[in-house]
Scaffold this active site. Structure first.
Site, PDB file in Angstrom:
ATOM      1  N   LYS A 178     -34.532 -46.552  77.297  1.00 23.53           N
ATOM      2  CA  LYS A 178     -34.386 -46.324  76.031  1.00 23.53           C
ATOM      3  C   LYS A 178     -33.464 -47.570  76.036  1.00 23.53           C
ATOM      4  O   LYS A 178     -32.257 -47.591  76.296  1.00 23.53           O
ATOM      5  CB  LYS A 178     -33.664 -45.393  75.497  1.00 23.53           C
ATOM      6  CG  LYS A 178     -34.101 -44.587  74.272  1.00 23.53           C
ATOM      7  CD  LYS A 178     -33.692 -46.109  72.992  1.00 23.53           C
ATOM      8  CE  LYS A 178     -32.563 -46.533  72.630  1.00 23.53           C
ATOM      9  NZ  LYS A 178     -32.332 -47.485  71.703  1.00 23.53           N
ATOM     10  N   GLY A 231     -23.129 -49.024  77.094  1.00 27.83           N
ATOM     11  CA  GLY A 231     -22.910 -49.592  75.396  1.00 27.83           C
ATOM     12  C   GLY A 231     -21.458 -49.139  75.045  1.00 27.83           C
ATOM     13  O   GLY A 231     -20.225 -49.064  75.883  1.00 27.83           O
ATOM     14  N   SER A 232     -21.496 -49.183  73.725  1.00 23.10           N
ATOM     15  CA  SER A 232     -19.839 -49.390  73.339  1.00 23.10           C
ATOM     16  C   SER A 232     -19.332 -47.503  73.287  1.00 23.10           C
ATOM     17  O   SER A 232     -20.065 -46.686  73.531  1.00 23.10           O
ATOM     18  CB  SER A 232     -20.325 -48.894  71.782  1.00 23.10           C
ATOM     19  OG  SER A 232     -21.072 -47.674  70.731  1.00 23.10           O
ATOM     20  N   GLU A 251     -21.606 -46.783  81.199  1.00 25.45           N
ATOM     21  CA  GLU A 251     -20.236 -48.670  81.473  1.00 25.45           C
ATOM     22  C   GLU A 251     -19.779 -48.742  79.963  1.00 25.45           C
ATOM     23  O   GLU A 251     -20.819 -49.132  79.537  1.00 25.45           O
ATOM     24  CB  GLU A 251     -21.328 -48.941  81.962  1.00 25.45           C
ATOM     25  CG  GLU A 251     -21.560 -48.492  83.218  1.00 25.45           C
ATOM     26  CD  GLU A 251     -20.835 -48.808  84.189  1.00 25.45           C
ATOM     27  OE1 GLU A 251     -19.560 -49.139  84.025  1.00 25.45           O
ATOM     28  OE2 GLU A 251     -21.198 -48.362  85.446  1.00 25.45           O
ATOM     29  N   CYS A 285     -19.748 -57.313  78.613  1.00 24.08           N
ATOM     30  CA  CYS A 285     -18.561 -55.992  78.702  1.00 24.08           C
ATOM     31  C   CYS A 285     -16.241 -56.482  79.105  1.00 24.08           C
ATOM     32  O   CYS A 285     -15.956 -56.519  79.237  1.00 24.08           O
ATOM     33  CB  CYS A 285     -18.382 -54.845  78.888  1.00 24.08           C
ATOM     34  SG  CYS A 285     -19.475 -55.536  80.571  1.00 24.08           S
ATOM     35  N   GLU A 379     -12.124 -53.546  71.185  1.00 17.85           N
ATOM     36  CA  GLU A 379     -13.478 -54.688  71.735  1.00 17.85           C
ATOM     37  C   GLU A 379     -13.114 -55.944  70.295  1.00 17.85           C
ATOM     38  O   GLU A 379     -14.248 -55.065  69.754  1.00 17.85           O
ATOM     39  CB  GLU A 379     -13.928 -54.124  72.562  1.00 17.85           C
ATOM     40  CG  GLU A 379     -14.638 -54.546  73.091  1.00 17.85           C
ATOM     41  CD  GLU A 379     -15.944 -53.883  73.410  1.00 17.85           C
ATOM     42  OE1 GLU A 379     -16.494 -53.288  72.926  1.00 17.85           O
ATOM     43  OE2 GLU A 379     -16.489 -54.382  74.653  1.00 17.85           O
TER      44      GLU A 379
HETATM   45  P1  NAD Z   1     -24.773 -49.726  71.457  1.00 20.69           P
HETATM   46  O1  NAD Z   1     -23.719 -48.763  72.344  1.00 20.69           O
HETATM   47  O2  NAD Z   1     -24.887 -49.796  69.854  1.00 20.69           O
HETATM   48  O3  NAD Z   1     -26.539 -49.634  71.622  1.00 20.69           O
HETATM   49  C1  NAD Z   1     -26.527 -48.736  73.338  1.00 20.69           C
HETATM   50  C2  NAD Z   1     -27.441 -48.259  73.646  1.00 20.69           C
HETATM   51  O4  NAD Z   1     -26.709 -46.968  72.769  1.00 20.69           O
HETATM   52  C3  NAD Z   1     -28.876 -48.547  73.202  1.00 20.69           C
HETATM   53  O5  NAD Z   1     -30.039 -48.234  73.469  1.00 20.69           O
HETATM   54  C4  NAD Z   1     -28.754 -47.736  71.644  1.00 20.69           C
HETATM   55  O6  NAD Z   1     -29.878 -48.469  70.766  1.00 20.69           O
HETATM   56  C5  NAD Z   1     -28.357 -46.290  72.175  1.00 20.69           C
HETATM   57  N1  NAD Z   1     -26.816 -45.175  71.399  1.00 20.69           N
HETATM   58  C6  NAD Z   1     -27.097 -45.759  70.234  1.00 20.69           C
HETATM   59  N2  NAD Z   1     -26.596 -44.643  69.756  1.00 20.69           N
HETATM   60  C7  NAD Z   1     -26.910 -43.538  70.520  1.00 20.69           C
HETATM   61  C8  NAD Z   1     -27.002 -42.329  70.075  1.00 20.69           C
HETATM   62  N3  NAD Z   1     -26.323 -41.045  68.831  1.00 20.69           N
HETATM   63  N4  NAD Z   1     -27.614 -40.956  71.289  1.00 20.69           N
HETATM   64  C9  NAD Z   1     -28.502 -41.866  72.290  1.00 20.69           C
HETATM   65  N5  NAD Z   1     -28.552 -43.410  72.736  1.00 20.69           N
HETATM   66  C10 NAD Z   1     -27.439 -44.349  71.564  1.00 20.69           C
HETATM   67  O7  NAD Z   1     -24.017 -50.958  72.024  1.00 20.69           O
HETATM   68  P2  NAD Z   1     -24.404 -52.246  71.979  1.00 20.69           P
HETATM   69  O8  NAD Z   1     -23.953 -52.973  70.944  1.00 20.69           O
HETATM   70  O9  NAD Z   1     -26.034 -52.716  72.846  1.00 20.69           O
HETATM   71  O10 NAD Z   1     -23.721 -53.286  73.463  1.00 20.69           O
HETATM   72  C11 NAD Z   1     -22.594 -53.232  73.237  1.00 20.69           C
HETATM   73  C12 NAD Z   1     -20.976 -52.464  74.037  1.00 20.69           C
HETATM   74  O11 NAD Z   1     -22.218 -52.569  75.270  1.00 20.69           O
HETATM   75  C13 NAD Z   1     -20.605 -53.270  74.246  1.00 20.69           C
HETATM   76  O12 NAD Z   1     -18.894 -52.094  73.695  1.00 20.69           O
HETATM   77  C14 NAD Z   1     -19.767 -53.846  75.581  1.00 20.69           C
HETATM   78  O13 NAD Z   1     -18.421 -53.512  75.582  1.00 20.69           O
HETATM   79  C15 NAD Z   1     -20.581 -52.353  75.991  1.00 20.69           C
HETATM   80  N6  NAD Z   1     -21.421 -53.043  77.429  1.00 20.69           N
HETATM   81  C16 NAD Z   1     -20.621 -52.050  78.428  1.00 20.69           C
HETATM   82  C17 NAD Z   1     -21.167 -53.207  79.805  1.00 20.69           C
HETATM   83  C18 NAD Z   1     -20.025 -52.723  80.999  1.00 20.69           C
HETATM   84  O14 NAD Z   1     -20.771 -52.194  81.916  1.00 20.69           O
HETATM   85  N7  NAD Z   1     -19.127 -51.597  81.005  1.00 20.69           N
HETATM   86  C19 NAD Z   1     -21.895 -53.575  80.207  1.00 20.69           C
HETATM   87  C20 NAD Z   1     -22.134 -54.778  78.933  1.00 20.69           C
HETATM   88  C21 NAD Z   1     -22.084 -53.591  77.576  1.00 20.69           C
END
Ligand code: NAD
Length: 478
Positions: A178, A231-232, A251, A285, A379
């Site tokens: 996804k 993600g976040s 992550e 990140c 962040e």
């Molecule tokens: P996000 O959390 O908005 O989305 C990430 C993914 O989660 C997307 O595919 C989104 O569709 C999905 N998602 C959203 N709501 C969901 C739910 N309720 N259930 C399941 N999946 C859901 O993040 P973003 O804006 O795409 O990315 C930025 C974030 O990612 C930042 O916080 C960044 O620090 C983090 N990040 C971390 C790393 C790491 O390796 N630690 C690397 C890259 C990015």
């Protein structure tokens, strides 16, 4: 207009009557593609397909075959690198030079995974360590978990997806993938590339849809064995609370610190922190967000850093010369601008940058910040960085550790004893010495402590988390 749909069991779901979502180029607003949004029904089909292909195909696929497919995928990505770079520029607005770097790393991930798929080993136990064990043999094997749900963010659409997909395949799992709604085209191309490499249908099922609908349903689906999420923090927390007994790797975010001591090579620190703070507009990140500088070299460092930041070239991400392109969307740029203005109103000084033009925020260096201002505490995920003076090593370490996050840090010093002492004291998943927080190689264990995450990626380490340990014992006849 490219119209793409989910790929389930090798079939694309591209029904004309379904709701679609436009993928827009963050730089010029042009529509890059339209995705046909999957719903819960498609998600369920995808998980069913992944489970059946795991049981009937993947479990039986020998390691040499998994290695061959992964190596072939690396070769194909090398051949198609121009196409992939172009699509990352278009869907993410990532400057072309950084898109290239992402692709080069992605090719290596596939190669590591290919090699490591042949080295998934276990151990033979010393059963006679137990007084009852002398006529027994004990083996520990690593076996695939089954269906891996891979949920990925927009910022490294290819690299971070491969950090999940490649080790999952290397370890013999199937995947429901996804990707972020904003960057689905590279994901779609990647799944097609694997098909071309000879991966059987249904080993990766691609589900294009929103996090709210298919993401949520994927996390709670009873036939998913493992969730690997990047993600976040907000979404990560929700997933952790609803995942039940599934294995989970997270992550998440950070406000990464970098420490500069008085004996550091300042030019080297400026050069690496410039990239660390501003590459891909800080949407990384481990982007450098907090820089602590010893008071003796604070003015000198700040002067050089501001001068270098002013020289960064803002512009079209397609242009080879561009350092700074747009942020992913207007709302993200507006939010970052608001944080800067809030800090300014609370007494912070904007040394350079802070100007918003469309979705592009100029590289911003902030001083005179206080703990509690959003620009240092939360962040930022934007091209903004705070520079703060410190007096003692102890103070620098304490202020660095005073955060809910702990992903990676950078320490700049020529004193080897101090370097190791500080590295040991920092509450981080990883520490770099004389390198910034933002440097990552794809073969070392990468992940956070505190609220930056759970578990580790880096192909070998992700494979560990995508396998179960299974014990098999034999009682020998007397
Ligand atoms: P996000 O959390 O908005 O989305 C990430 C993914 O989660 C997307 O595919 C989104 O569709 C999905 N998602 C959203 N709501 C969901 C739910 N309720 N259930 C399941 N999946 C859901 O993040 P973003 O804006 O795409 O990315 C930025 C974030 O990612 C930042 O916080 C960044 O620090 C983090 N990040 C971390 C790393 C790491 O390796 N630690 C690397 C890259 C990015």
């Amino acid at each position: 207009m490219m119209r793409i749909g989910s790929i389930i069991g090798g079939e694309e779901r591209n029904d004309r009557n379904r709701e679609t979502l436009a993928v827009k180029n963050p730089y010029n607003g042009e529509v890059v593609a339209e995705i046909v949004l999957a719903g819960e029904e498609e998600l369920d089909d995808a998980v069913k397909s992944s489970l059946s292909v795991f049981k009937n195909t993947m479990k039986m696929m020998p390691a040499y075959e998994r290695a061959r497919i992964l190596a072939k995928a690396a070769e194909l990505l090398e051949e198609q690198k121009e196409d992939f770079a172009e699509i990352i520029v278009q869907e993410a607005g990532k400057p072309i030079k950084h898109s290239w770097a992402e692709i080069m790393r992605s090719i290596q991930i596939l190669r590591y995974a290919s090699e490591l798929s042949k080295h998934l080993t276990g151990e033979v136990l010393q059963m006679e360590a137990d007084v009852r064990g002398s006529d027994r043999l004990g083996f520990v094997k690593r076996v695939p978990v089954g269906v891996v749900a891979a949920i990925t963010p927009f910022n490294f659409p290819l690299n971070l997806s491969l950090h999940k997909i490649a080790p999952a395949i290397a370890a013999g799992n199937t995947v429901v993938f996804k990707p972020a709604e904003k960057t689905p085209v590279s994901a779609y191309k990647l799944v097609n590339l694997f098909e071309e490499a000879g991966l059987p249908d249904g080993v990766i099922n691609l589900v294009l849809g929103t996090g709210e609908t298919v993401g949520r349903a994927l996390v709670t689906h009873k036939d998913v064995h493992k969730i690997t999420f990047t993600g976040s923090l907000a979404v990560g927390k929700m997933i952790r609370e609803t995942a039940g007994f599934k294995k989970v790797t997270m992550e998440l975010g950070s406000n990464s610190p970098n420490l500069i001591f008085e004996d550091a090579d300042l030019d080297q620190a400026v050069e690496s922190l410039l990239t660390a703070a501003f590459a891909f507009s800080g949407q990384v990140c481990v982007s450098a967000q907090r820089i602590y500088v010893h008071e003796d070299v604070y003015d000198k460092f700040l002067g050089k850093f501001v001068e270098a930041a002013r020289k960064l070239k803002i512009g079209d991400p397609r242009d080879e010369e561009t350092d700074i392109g747009p942020m992913i969307e207007a709302a993200a740029a507006k939010r970052a601008k608001e944080w800067i203005e809030e800090a300014r109103s609370q007494g912070a000084v904007i040394e350079t940058g802070g100007e918003l033009d469309g979705n592009t925020l100029s590289p911003t260096i902030i001083t005179e910040v206080e703990k509690g201002m959003k620009v240092v505490t939360d962040e930022a995920f934007a091209p903004l960085v705070s520079v703060m003076p410190f007096k003692t090593e102890e103070e620098a370490v304490n202020r660095t550790n005073d955060s809910i996050y702990g992903l990676q840090a950078g320490v700049f010093t020529k004193d080897i004893d101090r370097a190791f002492r500080v590295a040991e004291s920092l509450e981080m998943g990883g520490v770099w010495i004389n390198e910034s927080s933002a440097y990552r190689q794809d073969n070392y264990p990468y992940g956070g402590v505190k609220q930056s995450g759970l578990g580790r990626e880096g192909v070998k380490y992700a494979m560990d988390e995508m396998t179960e340990i299974k014990f098999i014992g034999v009682k020998l006849a007397k």
